[in-house]
Design a protein around this motif. Structure first.
Motif, mmCIF file in Angstrom:
data_model
loop_
_atom_site.group_PDB
_atom_site.id
_atom_site.type_symbol
_atom_site.label_atom_id
_atom_site.label_comp_id
_atom_site.label_asym_id
_atom_site.label_seq_id
_atom_site.Cartn_x
_atom_site.Cartn_y
_atom_site.Cartn_z
ATOM 1 N N UNK A 262 80.513 55.003 8.534
ATOM 2 C CA UNK A 262 80.583 55.750 9.790
ATOM 3 C C UNK A 262 79.842 57.071 9.605
ATOM 4 N N UNK A 263 78.575 57.073 9.904
ATOM 5 C CA UNK A 263 77.734 58.236 9.631
ATOM 6 C C UNK A 263 77.571 59.156 10.836
ATOM 7 N N UNK A 264 77.498 58.593 12.025
ATOM 8 C CA UNK A 264 77.254 59.399 13.220
ATOM 9 C C UNK A 264 78.111 58.911 14.384
ATOM 10 N N UNK A 265 78.178 59.750 15.404
ATOM 11 C CA UNK A 265 78.885 59.404 16.641
ATOM 12 C C UNK A 265 78.050 59.904 17.813
ATOM 13 N N UNK A 266 77.812 59.036 18.799
ATOM 14 C CA UNK A 266 77.079 59.461 19.996
ATOM 15 C C UNK A 266 78.093 59.864 21.064
ATOM 16 N N UNK A 267 77.978 61.069 21.549
ATOM 17 C CA UNK A 267 78.970 61.671 22.433
ATOM 18 C C UNK A 267 78.982 61.001 23.803
ATOM 19 N N UNK A 268 80.181 60.622 24.240
ATOM 20 C CA UNK A 268 80.380 60.085 25.587
ATOM 21 C C UNK A 268 80.821 61.225 26.516
ATOM 22 N N UNK A 269 80.718 61.010 27.798
ATOM 23 C CA UNK A 269 81.065 62.045 28.763
ATOM 24 C C UNK A 269 82.509 62.508 28.589
ATOM 25 N N UNK A 270 82.715 63.824 28.559
ATOM 26 C CA UNK A 270 84.059 64.397 28.465
ATOM 27 C C UNK A 270 84.566 64.599 27.055
ATOM 28 N N UNK A 271 83.873 64.096 26.058
ATOM 29 C CA UNK A 271 84.343 64.220 24.683
ATOM 30 C C UNK A 271 84.085 65.626 24.141
ATOM 31 N N UNK A 272 85.037 66.149 23.388
ATOM 32 C CA UNK A 272 84.924 67.465 22.768
ATOM 33 C C UNK A 272 84.834 67.305 21.254
ATOM 34 N N UNK A 273 84.534 68.393 20.580
ATOM 35 C CA UNK A 273 84.495 68.343 19.117
ATOM 36 C C UNK A 273 85.882 68.053 18.548
ATOM 37 N N UNK A 274 86.918 68.575 19.182
ATOM 38 C CA UNK A 274 88.278 68.286 18.712
ATOM 39 C C UNK A 274 88.597 66.810 18.889
ATOM 40 N N UNK A 275 88.181 66.246 20.014
ATOM 41 C CA UNK A 275 88.386 64.812 20.251
ATOM 42 C C UNK A 275 87.737 63.995 19.138
ATOM 43 N N UNK A 276 86.488 64.323 18.799
ATOM 44 C CA UNK A 276 85.757 63.579 17.769
ATOM 45 C C UNK A 276 86.421 63.773 16.414
ATOM 46 N N UNK A 277 86.905 64.981 16.155
ATOM 47 C CA UNK A 277 87.616 65.274 14.907
ATOM 48 C C UNK A 277 88.853 64.393 14.772
ATOM 49 N N UNK A 278 89.615 64.278 15.859
ATOM 50 C CA UNK A 278 90.819 63.445 15.822
ATOM 51 C C UNK A 278 90.476 61.958 15.797
ATOM 52 N N UNK A 279 89.427 61.595 16.498
ATOM 53 C CA UNK A 279 89.017 60.191 16.582
ATOM 54 C C UNK A 279 88.718 59.608 15.205
ATOM 55 N N UNK A 280 88.069 60.405 14.358
ATOM 56 C CA UNK A 280 87.644 59.897 13.050
ATOM 57 C C UNK A 280 88.482 60.438 11.887
ATOM 58 N N UNK A 305 76.412 63.273 16.803
ATOM 59 C CA UNK A 305 77.225 64.139 15.939
ATOM 60 C C UNK A 305 77.279 63.503 14.558
ATOM 61 N N UNK A 306 76.949 64.291 13.536
ATOM 62 C CA UNK A 306 76.948 63.805 12.162
ATOM 63 C C UNK A 306 78.358 63.936 11.578
ATOM 64 N N UNK A 307 78.855 62.809 11.079
ATOM 65 C CA UNK A 307 80.229 62.733 10.618
ATOM 66 C C UNK A 307 80.376 62.872 9.105
ATOM 67 N N UNK A 308 79.320 62.553 8.378
ATOM 68 C CA UNK A 308 79.449 62.506 6.925
ATOM 69 C C UNK A 308 78.450 63.445 6.230
ATOM 70 N N UNK A 309 77.202 63.399 6.625
ATOM 71 C CA UNK A 309 76.168 64.213 5.999
ATOM 72 C C UNK A 309 75.722 65.317 6.938
ATOM 73 N N UNK A 310 75.233 66.408 6.394
ATOM 74 C CA UNK A 310 74.845 67.550 7.199
ATOM 75 C C UNK A 310 73.601 67.229 8.031
ATOM 76 N N UNK A 311 73.610 67.702 9.282
ATOM 77 C CA UNK A 311 72.458 67.515 10.152
ATOM 78 C C UNK A 311 71.239 68.251 9.599
ATOM 79 N N UNK A 312 70.103 67.577 9.583
ATOM 80 C CA UNK A 312 68.901 68.187 9.059
ATOM 81 C C UNK A 312 68.248 69.083 10.099
#
Length: 312
Positions: A262-280, A305-312
């Motif tokens: 699980x390397x990345x996540x493509x943001x859907x409408x209404x999603x926040x950074x906290x949502x993504x943090x909890x999701x994964x 959104x990069x979940x594992x490695x830093x965005x270049x």
């Protein structure tokens, strides 16, 4: 990847959830464990604490309880060093105590009775004699209502709150099975725990439970042997936040990154950074840093959104 969403229909709160009034039954189920915990600490009957909470806070619906977490109508007095709010009561613009959380209000209620000499005689009473406690509170002047003791007794008897004095809780989950309650003690004997009602699952190798109706961080912390501040920290939430139905509540520290699949996540409408943090199941601050974003900044729909490695 989206299978995790079955645990994650929780972030966006509707306006109706805030406007809906709490019923007395819901209020009792929500705070009964805190009342019992305070009884264990002080000897104040849990039924009395619960009845006062219902009466003084309007079952958690009063403006003072909603905005200031004051569930017992306790005024500032000269000894109070915490936050203050002002409301018209017996006089205009009177000072009331304001708390960080509802549990803090319950704790201060206990301390207020224990530390005030005019309530000292109450602690000589039988802790299961709720009628004498109610009459004693009235005589000591806890409230000005001439029938204050009768109101408390009526609430206790109509809602069978005397069960709490024997540590018999009202089951907050309607559909729980016996299997949920079974466990073993240190000797290997079969035991029943009325508080152990949540199945623990894992997301990103982090243990979590799914909140049910009436749950609070305080209740979950007691059930799971944790402190409420730990749950706030584990879930990147502010003090006093309450979970909604089906919300994921992590019961240990989230990971700094996801697994290799699980390397990345493509943001859907209404999603926040906290949502993504909890999701994964990943910590919020490292997630911000990994994506070169400032704390509080929110992603755009379609953003990767990069979940594992830093965005270049």
């Amino acid at each position: 990847m989206r299978q995790i969403l079955s645990f994650s229909l929780f972030i966006l709160l509707s306006v109706s959830a805030f406007s809906q009034k709490i019923t007395r039954d819901e209020y009792i189920r929500q705070w009964q464990l805190v009342a019992i915990e305070e009884m264990n600490r002080s000897g104040i009957p849990a039924s009395i604490t619960m009845a006062q909470g219902c009466l003084e806070s309007g079952n958690g619906n009063s403006e003072l309880s909603r905005k200031s977490n004051n569930h017992f109508g306790i005024k500032c007095k000269s000894s109070w060093k915490g936050k203050k709010v002002y409301y018209d009561d017996d006089r205009r613009n009177e000072c009331f105590r304001s708390y960080r959380s509802v549990k803090d209000s319950y704790i201060d209620h206990t301390n207020f009775l224990m530390e005030n000499p005019r309530y000292a005689g109450l602690f000589l009473l039988d802790p299961t004699d709720y009628k004498s406690w109610a009459k004693g509170l009235k005589r000591a002047g806890y409230a000005t209502a001439h029938d204050y003791d009768k109101r408390l007794i009526r609430i206790i008897e109509e809602n069978k709150l005397h069960r709490l004095d024997k540590k018999m809780t009202f089951n907050p989950m309607g559909g729980q099975t016996a299997h949920n309650l079974l466990g073993t003690d240190n000797s290997g004997a079969l035991t029943i725990s009325p508080f152990k009602t949540h199945k623990v699952t894992t997301i990103n190798r982090v243990k979590a439970v799914v909140a049910q109706k009436g749950d609070t961080y305080e209740m979950l912390a007691q059930e799971l042997g944790l402190k409420d501040w730990e749950l706030y920290k584990f879930n990147d939430q502010r003090p006093g936040y309450q979970p909604v139905v089906n919300e994921v509540v992590y019961v240990q520290h989230k990971k700094k990154r996801t697994t290799k699949d699980q390397l990345t996540h493509r943001v859907q409408q209404g999603e926040t950074m906290h949502y993504i943090s909890q999701l994964y199941g990943i910590k919020l601050n490292p997630l911000y840093r990994r994506n070169n974003m400032k704390r509080g900044e929110q992603p755009q729909t379609g953003q990767v959104i990069y979940l594992r490695n830093k965005k270049k």
